[in-house]
Each structure stands twice: as C-alpha cells, then as structure tokens.
Design a protein around this motif. Structure first.
Motif, PDB file in Angstrom:
ATOM      1  N   VAL A   3       0.835  -1.210   0.000  1.00 49.22           N
ATOM      2  CA  VAL A   3       0.000   0.000   0.000  1.00 49.22           C
ATOM      3  C   VAL A   3       0.865   1.254   0.000  1.00 49.22           C
ATOM      4  CG1 VAL A   3      -1.762   1.298   1.268  1.00 49.22           C
ATOM      5  CG2 VAL A   3      -1.840  -1.206   1.234  1.00 49.22           C
ATOM      6  N   LEU A  20      -2.103   0.344   9.452  1.00 44.66           N
ATOM      7  CA  LEU A  20      -2.043  -0.635   8.366  1.00 44.66           C
ATOM      8  C   LEU A  20      -0.837  -1.559   8.490  1.00 44.66           C
ATOM      9  CD1 LEU A  20      -3.182   1.545   5.336  1.00 44.66           C
ATOM     10  CD2 LEU A  20      -4.531  -0.082   6.695  1.00 44.66           C
ATOM     11  N   ILE A  26      -0.752  -6.600   5.326  1.00 41.77           N
ATOM     12  CA  ILE A  26      -0.602  -5.291   4.687  1.00 41.77           C
ATOM     13  C   ILE A  26       0.790  -4.733   4.967  1.00 41.77           C
ATOM     14  CG2 ILE A  26      -1.447  -2.911   4.566  1.00 41.77           C
ATOM     15  CD1 ILE A  26      -4.200  -3.925   5.366  1.00 41.77           C
ATOM     16  N   VAL A  49      -2.366  -1.221  -3.870  1.00 38.76           N
ATOM     17  CA  VAL A  49      -3.416  -0.246  -3.579  1.00 38.76           C
ATOM     18  C   VAL A  49      -2.785   1.102  -3.249  1.00 38.76           C
ATOM     19  CG1 VAL A  49      -5.415   0.322  -2.137  1.00 38.76           C
ATOM     20  CG2 VAL A  49      -4.901  -2.062  -2.628  1.00 38.76           C
ATOM     21  N   LEU A  51      -3.841   4.678  -1.364  1.00 41.21           N
ATOM     22  CA  LEU A  51      -4.791   5.463  -0.571  1.00 41.21           C
ATOM     23  C   LEU A  51      -4.508   6.936  -0.848  1.00 41.21           C
ATOM     24  CD1 LEU A  51      -5.017   3.848   2.990  1.00 41.21           C
ATOM     25  CD2 LEU A  51      -6.930   4.376   1.478  1.00 41.21           C
ATOM     26  N   ARG A  76      -5.013  -0.535  -7.576  1.00 37.64           N
ATOM     27  CA  ARG A  76      -6.352  -0.064  -7.224  1.00 37.64           C
ATOM     28  C   ARG A  76      -6.198   1.253  -6.462  1.00 37.64           C
ATOM     29  NH1 ARG A  76      -6.237  -5.541  -7.236  1.00 37.64           N
ATOM     30  NH2 ARG A  76      -8.066  -6.669  -8.016  1.00 37.64           N
ATOM     31  N   VAL A  78      -7.981   3.999  -3.886  1.00 40.28           N
ATOM     32  CA  VAL A  78      -9.037   4.255  -2.900  1.00 40.28           C
ATOM     33  C   VAL A  78      -8.849   5.665  -2.374  1.00 40.28           C
ATOM     34  CG1 VAL A  78      -9.997   3.596  -0.662  1.00 40.28           C
ATOM     35  CG2 VAL A  78      -9.173   1.819  -2.234  1.00 40.28           C
ATOM     36  N   VAL A 109     -10.477   1.072   7.495  1.00 40.94           N
ATOM     37  CA  VAL A 109      -9.661   1.167   6.281  1.00 40.94           C
ATOM     38  C   VAL A 109      -9.100  -0.191   5.876  1.00 40.94           C
ATOM     39  CG1 VAL A 109      -7.584   2.155   5.248  1.00 40.94           C
ATOM     40  CG2 VAL A 109      -9.095   3.600   6.620  1.00 40.94           C
ATOM     41  N   LEU A 113      -9.747  -2.200   2.371  1.00 38.39           N
ATOM     42  CA  LEU A 113      -8.698  -2.542   1.417  1.00 38.39           C
ATOM     43  C   LEU A 113      -8.761  -4.020   1.040  1.00 38.39           C
ATOM     44  CD1 LEU A 113      -5.576  -0.538   2.656  1.00 38.39           C
ATOM     45  CD2 LEU A 113      -7.355   0.133   1.043  1.00 38.39           C
ATOM     46  N   ARG A 114      -9.096  -4.861   2.002  1.00 40.66           N
ATOM     47  CA  ARG A 114      -9.226  -6.291   1.685  1.00 40.66           C
ATOM     48  C   ARG A 114     -10.404  -6.526   0.731  1.00 40.66           C
ATOM     49  NH1 ARG A 114      -8.371  -6.484   7.493  1.00 40.66           N
ATOM     50  NH2 ARG A 114      -6.175  -7.014   7.886  1.00 40.66           N
ATOM     51  N   VAL A 116     -11.495  -4.361  -1.453  1.00 42.09           N
ATOM     52  CA  VAL A 116     -11.046  -3.860  -2.754  1.00 42.09           C
ATOM     53  C   VAL A 116     -10.148  -4.884  -3.443  1.00 42.09           C
ATOM     54  CG1 VAL A 116      -9.515  -2.147  -3.814  1.00 42.09           C
ATOM     55  CG2 VAL A 116     -11.307  -1.416  -2.228  1.00 42.09           C
ATOM     56  N   MET A 117      -9.252  -5.514  -2.694  1.00 40.15           N
ATOM     57  CA  MET A 117      -8.359  -6.511  -3.276  1.00 40.15           C
ATOM     58  C   MET A 117      -9.127  -7.750  -3.740  1.00 40.15           C
ATOM     59  SD  MET A 117      -5.299  -5.487  -3.579  1.00 40.15           S
ATOM     60  CE  MET A 117      -4.480  -7.062  -3.896  1.00 40.15           C
TER      61      MET A 117
END
Length: 213
Positions: A3, A20, A26, A49, A51, A76, A78, A109, A113-114, A116-117
């Motif tokens: 991240v 995180l 992460i 990812v 952020l 990704r 976010v 958060v 994120l999980r 989103v993954m």
C-alpha cells in the motif's frame, strides 16, 4: 498487499501507516504529501493499492488518480477524505477508483482494502459489486448497461443524463454533452430522483453501476 499512502496531513498519514502496518497482510511501502509525490512513488514501488487524499496542494488526488490509472497494470485507487461530497464521489468513481472512504473511520480502512483486493468497490463502508475493465486511457471504467431495460420508467433523455452523471460530469458538462440547458438538466435530475426514489447525484451514479451486476 502493498500500500502507498498520499495525504498532506502528516499526522493522518502517520496514523494510517501505523494502523495498516500492524496488519499481518498489509505492508505500507511509502507515503507522499501530494499527488505528484504519489504518482512518482507508485511508479517506483508498484503497490497493489493507493490510498489518496483528494484535496492536496499542487497536484490533487483526482489528477493523481487519473495519471496512476492511465499506466499499464495500475494499482487499485481508494480515496480517503475528511468529508462526503457527492460531486467528488461521482468524479472519483467515474475515474475508476475502487473506493471512497471517510478518514474518521480509520479502523475500517484495512477491511475496506481487503474488500477492494477481492475485486469489489467500497463507498463509505458500503460494498458495491461492479464489473470493471480497462478503458481508453488505461483507467478502470465500467461497461455501459442497457439503460432502457434497467430504468424503464425513465425517458430516453433522462437515461442519457443518468449515464453522463455516472461518467462524472457536473450539470454544466452534462448540458454541453447532451445539448440542453442547465435548467433542463436540473429538471431531468429532479425527475430521475423522484422516479427512482433516490436522494442525490451519487445515488444516481451508484444505481447505474449496480445495473452491471
């Protein structure tokens, strides 16, 4: 997952990094204080990812996201912000962002994120399942649903307005794209909201994306 965090508030960035990094799955591979720094950091570290705060000095989060998502095999994205703004949410998701989270919910958060993954999108904690593909600029874009079948109660012009809103256009831009006055656009939006039982532009965009399920 790897991240990158980009936020001009050093306290927020540091807090997120601590929270995180404490997660076993992460790893925070870097932080940036503005959008330009985020773009460079993503190029160097190739995270899973990013952020991104939306409002940052110089290159803001929306511009940074567009650059990041235009690259081959992008991470990704976010968005993380201090407030919920319909216009920002629509533009962020239209760019191809995988999520939009409020900063106050720091504990949420990591789970977001999980999600989103796992290939789903998150809007302020609500999971949106929507198909995504790489668009013309390499950004993640949604495929257009059959609006006539999805929203049979709307007129053709209202369905056109729905699609333009979902693509992140504001009222002035919708008016220019659809060759109508801004007053007419506002009237169409009021009619769309009434017919679909929705409250705002963001819900119109979300309804469009949910039609892809």
């Amino acid at each position: 997952m790897r991240v990158v965090i980009a936020d001009d508030d050093a306290v927020v960035a540091s807090s997120l990094e601590v929270v995180l990094d404490a997660q076993p799955d992460i790893e925070v591979v870097g932080t940036a204080a503005d959008g330009a720094g985020a773009v460079g950091l993503v190029e160097r570290t190739r995270p899973d990812v990013v952020l991104l705060d939306i409002q940052m000095p110089g290159t803001d989060g929306l511009v940074a996201a567009e650059r990041i998502l235009a690259a081959p095999d992008p991470p990704r994205v976010v968005f993380l912000t201090t407030f919920s703004d319909d216009e920002y949410i629509v533009r962020a998701l239209a760019l191809g962002a995988a999520g939009y989270l409020i900063k106050q919910d720091v504990a949420g958060v990591a789970p977001a994120l999980r999600t989103v993954m796992a290939g789903r999108s998150v809007l302020e904690g609500e999971v949106l399942e929507r198909a995504v593909s790489l668009g013309d600029a390499g950004a993640r874009r949604v495929a257009a649903p059959d609006l006539r079948a999805t929203f049979p109660q709307l007129t053709d012009r209202e369905r056109e307005v729905v699609a333009l809103i979902a693509d992140g256009l504001d009222n002035r831009e919708v008016a220019a794209a659809a060759y109508m006055g801004e007053g007419t656009v506002r009237n169409h939006i009021s009619s769309i909201l009434a017919k679909l039982g929705l409250r705002n532009r963001t819900q119109i965009a979300v309804a469009y994306w949910r039609a892809l399920r």
